[in-house]
Design an enzyme around this catalytic site. Structure first.
Site: not given
Lengths: 362, 341
Positions: A75, A144
């Site tokens: 990321e 999440h």
């Protein structure tokens, strides 16, 4: 060919068309890629897989692997690479699977994207768009499911968007790309499957203003993103009880549109802020503080907040639902602002929005 | 530090045409960095420069030698120890000094200071004070060049400390995977702040590890400007030829502490003295003297010229205006025209 007669054109209203939030996003991406060769999409599984939420399905075939660029699970590197590419004249759209993963790139977003313009004395604008999923409601548990857009809305130098409607999903990307500064777009995971009619006259939207989604006179329900459908459902419920609720969709979380929020509260004199973030230090806290600072004398009741319970998001459906803002909680808060204790039978379980469980990580 | 496994940069097939004038120019460039920073120390002690300040003294051969391999079209991404990189890149001493004084004439309009020097016109992208933070950025600059088929090199400087950051490994993987035109220059000065290399790296042979990503990787004597220049030219040629990222481990040493706040208790004086015997600036001056290319008179004239230049930079910084406080919120976002509701 010579016309032998003239036909009188019968004006027909262009038809609304059925679409989903996911398709609207994809259409926006396709348009951006077609109209500006500097634009490319980069992220995990955006290409061969078609996007982990299916948003970019088919784009690889159309635009090729250079512009629909599958990135390794890095990321920080691919967000930082997007920033560097933006500095060098490209218009990257970087997709991060979820806001939780964006924390691995937070250094690049905060220490580079948000600060380079200022640190360089105006020399280095960073025209990047970073999209990510946010929010709970799909039983994906604590890593999440969080709603951290409020954290990003804390950061000067960023613009933070939360499209909640089909029109915004379709038309917010273009102005985001036109913005010379970094723009973060938060897509609530429970919205991807939302379907409806995209109005035929839908067109360019701004990224500066909040929108009143439903007019009302008694209380302002101020919300954004995945909580907008809940606030609208609460307004329906309240209307049944004789309370006229106005629903304000923030749309842009930074900079906040103080004027639209303030105008609404000046009309209704009561406010309920609905925010899927945790209450402590939330965007709801900021809006509440601003209303107190700027509209204290307009207010007939303390500002109410409906936020997520202060707990890492649990997996179990019953617990997850209990942790999240729900319609009945919004209704109850609105009742409190009008000094009308909620009738015991007022909570109709059947009126809760169904929790979207489809459309999650595949 | 000793290792024999790392491939050393090969001698170029044809040595650069190293005329005496070029050798003197290298010396001048290194001396400029040295004298500039020595003046910074005085100004810091006099509280004219504030904040964190990290000096490059001892490492000048790296910035100067690498810059020889770059063109004005190439990009440079740097760290918080970047006075030398900026000067070697051609950012005027005056603009850098004014920046450290927090003046509006500074290369970042006084908003960056010592750690955040920027010069967009010279494609000098900072000035990054997060260890390793510039690496992904550099990969992105290189990616843009690749996508638009511009034959340019992006050079990213970073220290041995950055080798412990995920940023290095993520970027090395990405750059090698995508064959990006990136020149990675690791300034291995043996210390990550106050922690010695062997105490922060499991494998201290950094070039060897970089090679593991499939990059051409060489270790270079970072105290010898000719060795640096040769290696950087070869690597930049490789990058320009489209063979993907190249990695150079510059084995160097900083003679001063990590920052002005650092009392430098973690190093032996003897170790520092040992490295000072390999001073890249005086080493080159000695070689030039021995080759009869630098007379005492010429050296003295050079010193005078640099002193005048730096005096001028300081005087200009002293005189320069400060950004008015009303402009505090400028450059947080770009001015944008109002958009439809």
């Amino acid at each position: 060919m010579t016309a032998t007669h003239t036909r009188t054109a019968v004006p027909t209203a262009p038809a609304d068309r059925k679409t989903t939030y996911r398709e609207a996003m994809r259409e926006a991406l396709r348009e951006a890629l077609r109209t500006d060769e500097r634009v490319f999409l980069m992220g995990e599984d955006v290409g061969r897989y078609g996007g982990c939420f299916g948003v970019s399905l088919g784009l690889l075939e159309e635009f090729g692997p250079e512009r629909i660029r599958d990135a390794p699970l890095s990321e920080s590197a691919f967000v930082g690479a997007g920033i560097g590419a933006a500095l060098a004249g490209m218009r990257p759209i970087v997709e991060i699977m979820t806001v939780n993963f964006s924390l691995l790139a937070l250094d690049q977003i905060l220490n580079n994207a948000a600060t380079l313009l200022h640190m360089s004395g105006g020399q280095l604008p960073v025209p990047i768009v970073i999209r990510m999923t946010t929010g709970a409601g799909r039983q994906l548990a604590a890593q999440h499911s969080h709603s951290l857009e409020g954290w990003y809305a804390h950061i000067p130098g960023l613009r933070v968007l939360a499209p909640a409607t089909l029109t915004d999903a379709r038309y917010m990307l273009a102005p985001a790309l036109a913005d010379p500064d970094p723009v973060l777009i938060f897509e609530h995971g429970s919205l991807y499957n939302a379907s409806g009619e995209l109005p035929a006259d839908a067109g360019p939207v701004g990224i500066d203003h909040a929108a009143v989604r439903r007019a009302g006179t008694d209380v302002s329900l101020i919300t954004y993103g995945g909580s907008l459908p809940k606030a609208l459902a609460a307004a329906d419920d309240l209307a049944g009880g004789g309370i006229s609720a106005e629903v304000v969709d923030l749309r842009t979380l930074r900079p906040l549109d103080d004027a639209t929020i303030g105008d609404s509260v000046a009309r209704t004199h009561r406010a309920v802020v609905v925010d899927e973030g945790w209450r402590s230090g939330s965007l709801a806290a900021e809006i509440s503080a601003r209303l107190t600072e700027q509209h204290f004398y307009d207010l007939d009741a303390p500002v109410e907040r409906v936020c997520s319970a202060e707990v890492p998001m649990p997996y179990a459906r019953r617990l997850e639902e209990a942790a999240l803002p729900q319609v009945h909680g919004i209704v109850a808060a609105a009742h409190r602002t009008v000094g009308d204790p909620m009738p015991a039978s007022g909570t109709d379980e059947a009126k809760r929005l169904p929790v979207h469980r489809e459309g999650g990580l595949r | 530090m000793s290792t024999t496994r790392t491939p050393r940069a090969p001698r170029p097939a044809t040595r650069p045409n190293r005329q005496a004038a070029h050798r003197l120019a290298l010396l001048e460039s290194m001396l400029r960095v040295r004298r500039f920073e020595e003046r910074c120390v005085e100004l810091y002690s006099a509280a004219r420069i504030r904040g964190f300040m990290h000096l490059y003294i001892g490492e000048e051969a790296v910035a100067v030698g690498v810059n020889e391999a770059l063109t004005a079209d190439d990009a440079v991404v740097s760290t918080y120890r970047e006075h030398g990189h900026a000067l070697a890149r051609g950012v005027p001493a005056e603009a850098i000094m004014a920046e450290m004084f927090g003046r509006v004439t500074g290369c970042s309009r006084g908003r960056g200071g010592s750690m955040h020097l920027f010069d967009a016109g010279r494609r000098f992208y900072g000035g990054n004070a997060i260890v390793g933070g510039g690496l992904p950025l550099a990969a992105g600059l290189a990616l843009a060049d690749r996508m638009t088929e511009r034959n340019r090199v992006t050079c990213c400087f970073f220290g041995d400390g950055a080798f412990a950051e995920g940023e290095f490994h993520e970027t090395a993987n990405l750059a090698a995977l995508w064959g990006l035109p990136l020149l990675l220059v690791c300034e291995n000065n043996l210390y990550a702040m106050g922690t010695a290399l062997a105490r922060h790296q499991a494998q201290t042979d950094l070039a060897l590890r970089a090679a593991g990503y499939g990059m051409v990787s060489w270790a270079v004597d970072g105290m010898d400007v000719f060795a640096v220049e040769d290696a950087a030219r070869r690597a930049a040629e490789g990058v320009r030829a489209g063979t993907g990222p190249h990695f150079l481990e510059m084995r160097t040493y900083r003679f001063r502490a990590h920052s002005m706040y650092d009392s430098d208790r973690y190093r032996d004086k003897a170790e520092i003295e040992h490295w000072k015997e390999r001073d890249p600036v005086e080493g080159l001056a000695r070689r030039l003297r021995e080759a009869n290319e630098l007379t005492d008179k010429a050296r003295s004239a050079l010193e005078d010229r640099l002193a005048t230049e730096i005096d001028g930079a300081v005087a200009a910084a002293e005189r320069a205006a400060e950004e008015p406080v009303e402009d505090l919120l400028k450059y947080v976002t770009s001015p944008v025209e109002a958009s439809p509701p």
